[in-house]
Design a protein around this motif. Sequence first.
Motif, PDB file in Angstrom:
ATOM      1  N   TYR A 174      22.381 -10.392  -2.270  1.00 20.58           N
ATOM      2  CA  TYR A 174      21.339 -11.169  -2.947  1.00 20.58           C
ATOM      3  C   TYR A 174      20.075 -11.326  -2.109  1.00 20.58           C
ATOM      4  N   GLY A 175      20.089 -10.899  -0.890  1.00 17.54           N
ATOM      5  CA  GLY A 175      18.947 -11.048  -0.004  1.00 17.54           C
ATOM      6  C   GLY A 175      19.421 -11.257   1.416  1.00 17.54           C
ATOM      7  N   GLY A 176      19.257 -12.474   1.926  1.00 18.09           N
ATOM      8  CA  GLY A 176      19.722 -12.739   3.278  1.00 18.09           C
ATOM      9  C   GLY A 176      19.198 -14.049   3.797  1.00 18.09           C
ATOM     10  N   THR A 177      19.523 -14.337   5.056  1.00 22.18           N
ATOM     11  CA  THR A 177      19.057 -15.547   5.745  1.00 22.18           C
ATOM     12  C   THR A 177      17.880 -15.172   6.628  1.00 22.18           C
ATOM     13  N   LEU A 178      16.761 -15.853   6.419  1.00 25.33           N
ATOM     14  CA  LEU A 178      15.542 -15.512   7.145  1.00 25.33           C
ATOM     15  C   LEU A 178      15.609 -16.005   8.583  1.00 25.33           C
ATOM     16  N   ASP A 179      15.002 -15.237   9.461  1.00 27.84           N
ATOM     17  CA  ASP A 179      14.802 -15.642  10.845  1.00 27.84           C
ATOM     18  C   ASP A 179      13.518 -16.475  10.892  1.00 27.84           C
ATOM     19  N   SER A 180      13.656 -17.784  11.000  1.00 25.10           N
ATOM     20  CA  SER A 180      12.482 -18.668  10.997  1.00 25.10           C
ATOM     21  C   SER A 180      12.032 -19.021  12.407  1.00 25.10           C
ATOM     22  N   ASP A 181      12.688 -18.481  13.430  1.00 29.70           N
ATOM     23  CA  ASP A 181      12.356 -18.817  14.811  1.00 29.70           C
ATOM     24  C   ASP A 181      11.357 -17.848  15.438  1.00 29.70           C
ATOM     25  N   THR A 182      11.286 -16.641  14.927  1.00 32.76           N
ATOM     26  CA  THR A 182      10.379 -15.645  15.487  1.00 32.76           C
ATOM     27  C   THR A 182       8.995 -15.822  14.880  1.00 32.76           C
ATOM     28  N   GLU A 183       8.037 -16.178  15.697  1.00 24.96           N
ATOM     29  CA  GLU A 183       6.688 -16.439  15.209  1.00 24.96           C
ATOM     30  C   GLU A 183       5.780 -15.268  15.562  1.00 24.96           C
ATOM     31  N   GLU A 184       5.166 -14.683  14.554  1.00 18.05           N
ATOM     32  CA  GLU A 184       4.298 -13.529  14.755  1.00 18.05           C
ATOM     33  C   GLU A 184       3.383 -13.380  13.554  1.00 18.05           C
ATOM     34  N   VAL A 185       2.290 -12.697  13.753  1.00 14.80           N
ATOM     35  CA  VAL A 185       1.402 -12.360  12.652  1.00 14.80           C
ATOM     36  C   VAL A 185       2.101 -11.324  11.777  1.00 14.80           C
ATOM     37  N   VAL A 186       2.008 -11.495  10.469  1.00 13.32           N
ATOM     38  CA  VAL A 186       2.581 -10.534   9.523  1.00 13.32           C
ATOM     39  C   VAL A 186       1.437  -9.684   8.966  1.00 13.32           C
ATOM     40  N   LEU A 187       1.510  -8.383   9.201  1.00 22.18           N
ATOM     41  CA  LEU A 187       0.498  -7.433   8.739  1.00 22.18           C
ATOM     42  C   LEU A 187       1.134  -6.508   7.711  1.00 22.18           C
ATOM     43  N   LEU A 188       0.750  -6.668   6.452  1.00 24.25           N
ATOM     44  CA  LEU A 188       1.334  -5.876   5.363  1.00 24.25           C
ATOM     45  C   LEU A 188       0.306  -4.862   4.869  1.00 24.25           C
ATOM     46  N   LYS A 189       0.638  -3.583   5.003  1.00 23.88           N
ATOM     47  CA  LYS A 189      -0.279  -2.512   4.625  1.00 23.88           C
ATOM     48  C   LYS A 189       0.080  -2.042   3.210  1.00 23.88           C
ATOM     49  N   LEU A 190      -0.570  -2.643   2.245  1.00 22.96           N
ATOM     50  CA  LEU A 190      -0.171  -2.498   0.850  1.00 22.96           C
ATOM     51  C   LEU A 190      -0.415  -1.100   0.288  1.00 22.96           C
ATOM     52  N   HIS A 191      -1.263  -0.321   0.921  1.00 23.42           N
ATOM     53  CA  HIS A 191      -1.536   1.041   0.472  1.00 23.42           C
ATOM     54  C   HIS A 191      -1.006   2.087   1.453  1.00 23.42           C
ATOM     55  N   GLY A 192      -0.150   1.673   2.382  1.00 23.41           N
ATOM     56  CA  GLY A 192       0.414   2.619   3.324  1.00 23.41           C
ATOM     57  C   GLY A 192      -0.411   2.746   4.590  1.00 23.41           C
ATOM     58  N   SER A 193      -0.035   3.723   5.427  1.00 25.02           N
ATOM     59  CA  SER A 193      -0.654   3.846   6.752  1.00 25.02           C
ATOM     60  C   SER A 193      -0.618   5.289   7.219  1.00 25.02           C
ATOM     61  N   VAL A 194      -1.576   5.657   8.064  1.00 23.48           N
ATOM     62  CA  VAL A 194      -1.657   7.030   8.556  1.00 23.48           C
ATOM     63  C   VAL A 194      -0.465   7.399   9.430  1.00 23.48           C
ATOM     64  N   ASP A 195       0.293   6.421   9.898  1.00 22.65           N
ATOM     65  CA  ASP A 195       1.446   6.720  10.756  1.00 22.65           C
ATOM     66  C   ASP A 195       2.781   6.475  10.059  1.00 22.65           C
ATOM     67  N   TRP A 196       2.774   6.301   8.726  1.00 25.47           N
ATOM     68  CA  TRP A 196       4.009   6.078   7.970  1.00 25.47           C
ATOM     69  C   TRP A 196       4.429   7.354   7.244  1.00 25.47           C
ATOM     70  N   PHE A 197       5.758   7.582   7.216  1.00 27.92           N
ATOM     71  CA  PHE A 197       6.321   8.705   6.459  1.00 27.92           C
ATOM     72  C   PHE A 197       7.568   8.217   5.730  1.00 27.92           C
ATOM     73  N   ASP A 198       7.744   8.727   4.531  1.00 26.75           N
ATOM     74  CA  ASP A 198       8.862   8.361   3.662  1.00 26.75           C
ATOM     75  C   ASP A 198       9.929   9.448   3.767  1.00 26.75           C
ATOM     76  N   ASP A 199      11.159   9.076   4.129  1.00 31.47           N
ATOM     77  CA  ASP A 199      12.213  10.088   4.320  1.00 31.47           C
ATOM     78  C   ASP A 199      13.126  10.244   3.109  1.00 31.47           C
ATOM     79  N   SER A 200      12.810   9.602   1.976  1.00 28.67           N
ATOM     80  CA  SER A 200      13.760   9.586   0.857  1.00 28.67           C
ATOM     81  C   SER A 200      14.016  10.983   0.315  1.00 28.67           C
ATOM     82  N   GLN A 201      12.978  11.781   0.081  1.00 21.58           N
ATOM     83  CA  GLN A 201      13.217  13.130  -0.439  1.00 21.58           C
ATOM     84  C   GLN A 201      13.880  14.009   0.619  1.00 21.58           C
ATOM     85  N   PHE A 202      13.477  13.858   1.867  1.00 23.23           N
ATOM     86  CA  PHE A 202      14.118  14.612   2.947  1.00 23.23           C
ATOM     87  C   PHE A 202      15.615  14.321   2.993  1.00 23.23           C
TER      88      PHE A 202
END
Length: 390
Positions: A174-202
Amino acid sequence: MTTTTHPGFRIFILGAGFSRPAGLPLASQLYPAVKPLIEGQYGTDTKFDRDLNYYLGYCDDCGVTGQTKDALDLELFMSYLDIEHYLELRGSDTWSREGNESQLMIRRVIGQVIHEGTPAADKLPDYYYRFAEMLSPRDIVLTFNYDLVLEAALTQVGRRFRRYPYRFTSVNEYGGTLDSDTEEVVLLKLHGSVDWFDDSQFSDSRESLKAKGVGKIGLHSVFDDPKRYGVKPLVVGMLPPNDPLIHLHTIQDVSRYYSQDRGFNAPFILSPSHVKFVYASPVMSLWNGLGRAGGYNLGVSVVGFSLPTYDEYIRIGLHQMLKNYASWWDSPMLGVLKDYARFVDYKPEQADQDAYRERYKFAGADRSRFFLNGFGPDALDFLFNQPRVA
């Protein structure tokens, strides 16, 4: 450098205008760079060239003006290619789930243009490092940019961050238990990134060949040998079952990939297309729940994103977020009032300023503030040093 003691819980939304002062091209400047690179790497007798000629014929037949082989709107061309591929108009003549040959060529070369246009991590304008330092743990940055400018700035100033929504201490169906102790900036790249690759078809192709008794053959220049470019999972730690982020990986040696790799692969970026969201399945976890954001946040700032009319899916998300943000407007949270929604962009002409304000009128004129001289040192003061007071 400037620091901040803000408790965080702010949302920053970044568009191309955030990276432009660092020397990154705008979408309108990509085609003149993309076309010669494709021709230099693959020649002029390619599927790209044939698709380009067919598209120009389509434009002539359908009254789409202003499109020539040397000067066209890349977003319109990519929209044409995305629609053709997504709807399988070619039938079985489809290169891969990620796109046909032309789409992959273009995305591959866009990644190269963006990477080669990005300054070294220690050569960015100083205000990028200041922006990174002024972010607080528990701030969320949503970016539509493919580049690694902010990652470089955050790393340079030692600000801890991750590029996925949550860390988990345990997961279940159903999901999981969140780690609420690790504090960091969250950077979400909604359109992807030049260093990301998808391995699903591979992965699917490898399993299919294995089931047929076919030995190891080259399938993907990035995933065949993970050590070549330093492939690592995007998400560090656990993920709930079936989260598509499990298929996204980063490469550590980005420069080597773009300078040496000639494989027929492309980074995971949603192309500059009016229908790019149809390819968003691998990053749906990044979008999930954004329409419920804002209510418990202490700030929402939009930097360098002009909200073009064809990105209606983004308008819907921002509209919901800013409507939520209006909740508890006059009640302090964590000892501070919610800030005004802040908008930074470069609009030197009054007519453009008026149109920009009209576009974002759903944020509420009484709850919004605008700085339209572009992203730079003065924009930092506007974003971080002018808090709303009772």
